[in-house]
Design a protein around this motif. Structure first.
Motif, PDB file in Angstrom:
ATOM      1  N   PRO A 232       0.835  -1.207   0.000  1.00  0.00           N
ATOM      2  CA  PRO A 232       0.000   0.000   0.000  1.00  0.00           C
ATOM      3  C   PRO A 232       0.868   1.256   0.000  1.00  0.00           C
ATOM      4  O   PRO A 232       2.004   1.240   0.490  1.00  0.00           O
ATOM      5  CB  PRO A 232      -0.806  -0.124   1.299  1.00  0.00           C
ATOM      6  N   LEU A 233       0.333   2.339  -0.546  1.00  0.00           N
ATOM      7  CA  LEU A 233       1.090   3.586  -0.642  1.00  0.00           C
ATOM      8  C   LEU A 233       1.691   3.974   0.704  1.00  0.00           C
ATOM      9  O   LEU A 233       2.871   4.315   0.806  1.00  0.00           O
ATOM     10  CB  LEU A 233       0.179   4.711  -1.160  1.00  0.00           C
ATOM     11  N   VAL A 234       0.887   3.922   1.753  1.00  0.00           N
ATOM     12  CA  VAL A 234       1.361   4.155   3.124  1.00  0.00           C
ATOM     13  C   VAL A 234       1.120   2.875   3.913  1.00  0.00           C
ATOM     14  O   VAL A 234       0.000   2.370   3.947  1.00  0.00           O
ATOM     15  CB  VAL A 234       0.625   5.329   3.789  1.00  0.00           C
ATOM     16  N   HIS A 235       2.158   2.359   4.532  1.00  0.00           N
ATOM     17  CA  HIS A 235       1.985   1.118   5.296  1.00  0.00           C
ATOM     18  C   HIS A 235       3.026   1.032   6.405  1.00  0.00           C
ATOM     19  O   HIS A 235       4.063   1.693   6.356  1.00  0.00           O
ATOM     20  CB  HIS A 235       2.104  -0.101   4.381  1.00  0.00           C
ATOM     21  N   LYS A 236       2.714   0.215   7.404  1.00  0.00           N
ATOM     22  CA  LYS A 236       3.661  -0.096   8.465  1.00  0.00           C
ATOM     23  C   LYS A 236       4.357  -1.412   8.120  1.00  0.00           C
ATOM     24  O   LYS A 236       3.723  -2.336   7.605  1.00  0.00           O
ATOM     25  CB  LYS A 236       2.939  -0.240   9.805  1.00  0.00           C
ATOM     26  N   SER A 237       5.630  -1.486   8.424  1.00  0.00           N
ATOM     27  CA  SER A 237       6.362  -2.712   8.142  1.00  0.00           C
ATOM     28  C   SER A 237       7.050  -3.248   9.390  1.00  0.00           C
ATOM     29  O   SER A 237       7.843  -2.548  10.034  1.00  0.00           O
ATOM     30  CB  SER A 237       7.418  -2.474   7.051  1.00  0.00           C
ATOM     31  N   LYS A 238       6.751  -4.505   9.739  1.00  0.00           N
ATOM     32  CA  LYS A 238       7.424  -5.152  10.854  1.00  0.00           C
ATOM     33  C   LYS A 238       8.915  -5.316  10.565  1.00  0.00           C
ATOM     34  O   LYS A 238       9.731  -5.386  11.489  1.00  0.00           O
ATOM     35  CB  LYS A 238       6.792  -6.529  11.116  1.00  0.00           C
ATOM     36  N   PHE A 239       9.254  -5.365   9.286  1.00  0.00           N
ATOM     37  CA  PHE A 239      10.649  -5.578   8.889  1.00  0.00           C
ATOM     38  C   PHE A 239      11.555  -4.454   9.377  1.00  0.00           C
ATOM     39  O   PHE A 239      12.738  -4.668   9.643  1.00  0.00           O
ATOM     40  CB  PHE A 239      10.730  -5.714   7.364  1.00  0.00           C
ATOM     41  N   VAL A 240      11.005  -3.246   9.487  1.00  0.00           N
ATOM     42  CA  VAL A 240      11.783  -2.100   9.986  1.00  0.00           C
ATOM     43  C   VAL A 240      11.153  -1.573  11.280  1.00  0.00           C
ATOM     44  O   VAL A 240      10.925  -0.382  11.454  1.00  0.00           O
ATOM     45  CB  VAL A 240      11.905  -0.985   8.924  1.00  0.00           C
ATOM     46  N   ASN A 241      10.856  -2.518  12.177  1.00  0.00           N
ATOM     47  CA  ASN A 241      10.369  -2.192  13.528  1.00  0.00           C
ATOM     48  C   ASN A 241       9.094  -1.355  13.528  1.00  0.00           C
ATOM     49  O   ASN A 241       8.963  -0.366  14.265  1.00  0.00           O
ATOM     50  CB  ASN A 241      11.463  -1.471  14.321  1.00  0.00           C
ATOM     51  N   ASN A 242       8.153  -1.763  12.670  1.00  0.00           N
ATOM     52  CA  ASN A 242       6.830  -1.116  12.598  1.00  0.00           C
ATOM     53  C   ASN A 242       6.897   0.369  12.246  1.00  0.00           C
ATOM     54  O   ASN A 242       6.040   1.152  12.652  1.00  0.00           O
ATOM     55  CB  ASN A 242       6.064  -1.302  13.912  1.00  0.00           C
ATOM     56  N   ARG A 243       7.916   0.749  11.477  1.00  0.00           N
ATOM     57  CA  ARG A 243       7.973   2.122  10.988  1.00  0.00           C
ATOM     58  C   ARG A 243       6.996   2.296   9.826  1.00  0.00           C
ATOM     59  O   ARG A 243       6.636   1.348   9.136  1.00  0.00           O
ATOM     60  CB  ARG A 243       9.388   2.483  10.544  1.00  0.00           C
ATOM     61  N   TRP A 244       6.590   3.548   9.623  1.00  0.00           N
ATOM     62  CA  TRP A 244       5.703   3.873   8.513  1.00  0.00           C
ATOM     63  C   TRP A 244       6.526   4.010   7.237  1.00  0.00           C
ATOM     64  O   TRP A 244       7.625   4.582   7.250  1.00  0.00           O
ATOM     65  CB  TRP A 244       4.961   5.177   8.788  1.00  0.00           C
ATOM     66  N   CYS A 245       5.992   3.498   6.127  1.00  0.00           N
ATOM     67  CA  CYS A 245       6.766   3.440   4.887  1.00  0.00           C
ATOM     68  C   CYS A 245       6.002   4.032   3.707  1.00  0.00           C
ATOM     69  O   CYS A 245       4.772   3.962   3.638  1.00  0.00           O
ATOM     70  CB  CYS A 245       7.127   1.996   4.559  1.00  0.00           C
ATOM     71  N   LEU A 246       6.793   4.583   2.792  1.00  0.00           N
ATOM     72  CA  LEU A 246       6.314   5.088   1.505  1.00  0.00           C
ATOM     73  C   LEU A 246       7.197   4.524   0.403  1.00  0.00           C
ATOM     74  O   LEU A 246       8.362   4.176   0.652  1.00  0.00           O
ATOM     75  CB  LEU A 246       6.417   6.623   1.466  1.00  0.00           C
ATOM     76  N   PRO A 247       6.713   4.457  -0.835  1.00  0.00           N
ATOM     77  CA  PRO A 247       7.598   4.082  -1.951  1.00  0.00           C
ATOM     78  C   PRO A 247       8.746   5.079  -2.076  1.00  0.00           C
ATOM     79  O   PRO A 247       8.555   6.287  -1.901  1.00  0.00           O
ATOM     80  CB  PRO A 247       6.679   4.148  -3.172  1.00  0.00           C
ATOM     81  N   PHE A 248       9.936   4.574  -2.349  1.00  0.00           N
ATOM     82  CA  PHE A 248      11.098   5.445  -2.534  1.00  0.00           C
ATOM     83  C   PHE A 248      11.114   5.947  -3.969  1.00  0.00           C
ATOM     84  O   PHE A 248      11.123   5.156  -4.913  1.00  0.00           O
ATOM     85  CB  PHE A 248      12.384   4.678  -2.234  1.00  0.00           C
ATOM     86  N   PRO A 249      11.115   7.282  -4.187  1.00  0.00           N
ATOM     87  CA  PRO A 249      10.968   7.823  -5.533  1.00  0.00           C
ATOM     88  C   PRO A 249      12.271   7.921  -6.325  1.00  0.00           C
ATOM     89  O   PRO A 249      12.265   8.358  -7.480  1.00  0.00           O
ATOM     90  CB  PRO A 249      10.408   9.221  -5.270  1.00  0.00           C
ATOM     91  N   GLY A 250      13.390   7.550  -5.739  1.00  0.00           N
ATOM     92  CA  GLY A 250      14.675   7.686  -6.425  1.00  0.00           C
ATOM     93  C   GLY A 250      14.889   6.637  -7.498  1.00  0.00           C
ATOM     94  O   GLY A 250      13.985   5.874  -7.863  1.00  0.00           O
ATOM     95  N   SER A 251      16.125   6.576  -7.987  1.00  0.00           N
ATOM     96  CA  SER A 251      16.438   5.712  -9.132  1.00  0.00           C
ATOM     97  C   SER A 251      16.875   4.310  -8.738  1.00  0.00           C
ATOM     98  O   SER A 251      17.233   3.507  -9.607  1.00  0.00           O
ATOM     99  CB  SER A 251      17.542   6.364  -9.972  1.00  0.00           C
TER     100      SER A 251
END
Length: 427
Positions: A227-246
């Motif tokens: 999902p565009l905005v999501h929590k990930s257990k992989f990084v200690n339940n931090r909030w995540c966004l798609p990385f827009p870089g190359s």
């Protein structure tokens, strides 16, 4: 390449923000090599040498200075003919990169840069790969941050996996331990490159249709977008966004190379960035949405370029980050790899597995000062690797992303000796 060259390395665009920091790192990393600096203004080059001298407490008065201008092809060729490799710090590469690449290919000189601009990188591969091979020179972009950590991190994960990797997800985190708060984290040049990169992103489809004329098999299982905005257990339940870089485009180009030339199943890849709070995510998403909309029009681009600090909410400026801010910025990219055990390898890279992935591996690449410290270190080590380990690189030359160019070299080990950390994480 001509055997006798006056210099081993020339840092082009040396009076710019990235160029200045590359000179500083070069004092240590280029020890034992003959190197010089180049740009369009001798006065500016002399001034930046004096500035770096004071910072490093090192006499640079004997450093060769070459005057060369991207608007003067003959001056670029004369510059390239004086060295074995050009370290190109002159961006945005969309506007200033190709003349330097062209001059290097014609002169039989290797070339590295820190571009994070997919259109430029893929167009250079399309237009100059065959010529570079014929001339026996290597042209390697994205040799900084982006995308050395992501591309070589994926290579590192594959080497540690002991099986077949189906997919990799990356999660970028950064933090600043500086006592001072606020201040820019990006220099204007990086901001400018991002504006034009996003504005012309629609060019990529046509470029890729020419660059890769056959489609990859539809490998299963497909790595789905989160999902565009999501929590990930992989990084200690931090909030995540798609990385827009190359990062993703660079990694996938390397993987395509491995498939086409080494008959290896390509890794699917998605890139994300992680934040401590939902408020950071909302702020970044909002700024990103405004930025994306404004890059679509000429007026919007003009405003973004004229008022970088305002439209980036202080993150970008003509002055760039302070030395304190850079030295106290840390980064980490976590890699989540999934695939199959070695005993279930397929005979052909296009074969499909009949069982779901049954193996996972977590890795991490970390370091400090990603934008202008680690970037310059990685850039120079990439150049040195080409000079010293070209026999371990693909074919006799060509245009490559770093993963494809350096996967058989000792570049990862050299990065680890100079501030980077590549590690396997335990569950």
């Amino acid at each position: 390449m001509t055997a006798e060259r006056q210099l081993d390395v020339i840092i082009f665009g040396a009076s710019g923000f990235t160029g200045k920091h590359t000179i500083y790192q070069g004092i240590k990393l280029l020890e034992g090599l003959k190197w010089g600096i180049a740009g369009r203004s001798k006065d500016k080059l002399t001034k930046v040498l004096t500035e770096v001298e004071k910072k490093a407490d090192k006499d640079l008065s004997e450093t060769p200075i070459i005057v060369a201008d991207v608007k003067d092809p003959e001056s670029l060729k004369k510059m390239a003919e004086q060295c074995k490799i050009v370290v190109n710090c002159c961006g945005p590469y969309r506007f200033f990169g190709e003349p330097v690449v062209k001059a290097c290919v014609e002169a039989g000189t290797h070339h590295v840069d820190v571009s994070g601009e997919p259109q430029y990188m893929e167009r250079m591969q399309l237009q100059y790969n065959e010529q570079a091979r014929e001339k026996g020179v290597y042209i390697v972009s994205a040799c900084g941050f982006d995308s050395i950590p992501a591309d070589l991190g994926t290579v590192f994960l594959e080497k540690q996996f002991d099986g077949v990797v189906n997919s990799v997800e990356t999660f970028l985190e950064s933090s600043n331990k500086s006592k001072s708060t606020g201040g820019a984290v990006l220099h204007y040049g990086t901001w400018e490159s991002a504006i034009y990169g996003l504005a012309h992103a629609n060019e990529l489809r046509e470029l890729r249709s020419q660059l890769f004329q056959t489609r990859l098999p539809n490998f299963q299982p497909r790595l789905k977008d989160r999902p565009l905005v999501h929590k990930s257990k992989f990084v200690n339940n931090r909030w995540c966004l798609p990385f827009p870089g190359s990062d993703r485009s660079v990694v996938l180009r390397s993987q395509r190379f491995f498939y086409d030339n080494d008959k290896k199943r390509p890794v699917q890849m998605k890139a994300y960035m992680a934040f401590d709070s939902i408020f950071h995510v909302i702020a970044v998403a909002l700024i990103g949405a405004i930025f994306a909309l404004m890059t679509r029009t000429k007026l919007g681009r003009q405003l973004l370029l004229k008022y970088p600090r305002f439209f980036s909410v202080g993150f970008a400026s003509h002055e760039g980050p302070t030395e304190e801010a850079m030295e106290n910025t840390e980064f980490a990219i976590s890699f989540k790899g999934e695939g199959w055990n070695k005993d279930e390898e397929m005979l052909e890279p296009s074969d499909q597995y009949k069982v779901p992935p049954n193996k996972k591996l977590k890795c991490k690449v970390s370091g400090t000062n990603p934008g202008y410290g680690a970037t310059c270190v990685a850039l120079l080590l990439s150049a040195i690797t080409i000079l010293k380990e070209s026999d371990k690189m693909p074919f006799t030359g060509g245009v490559y992303p770093p993963g494809a160019a350096f996967y058989k070299t000792n570049l990862i080990e050299k990065l680890c000796e100079n501030g980077f950390k590549f590690e396997v994480l335990k569950d």
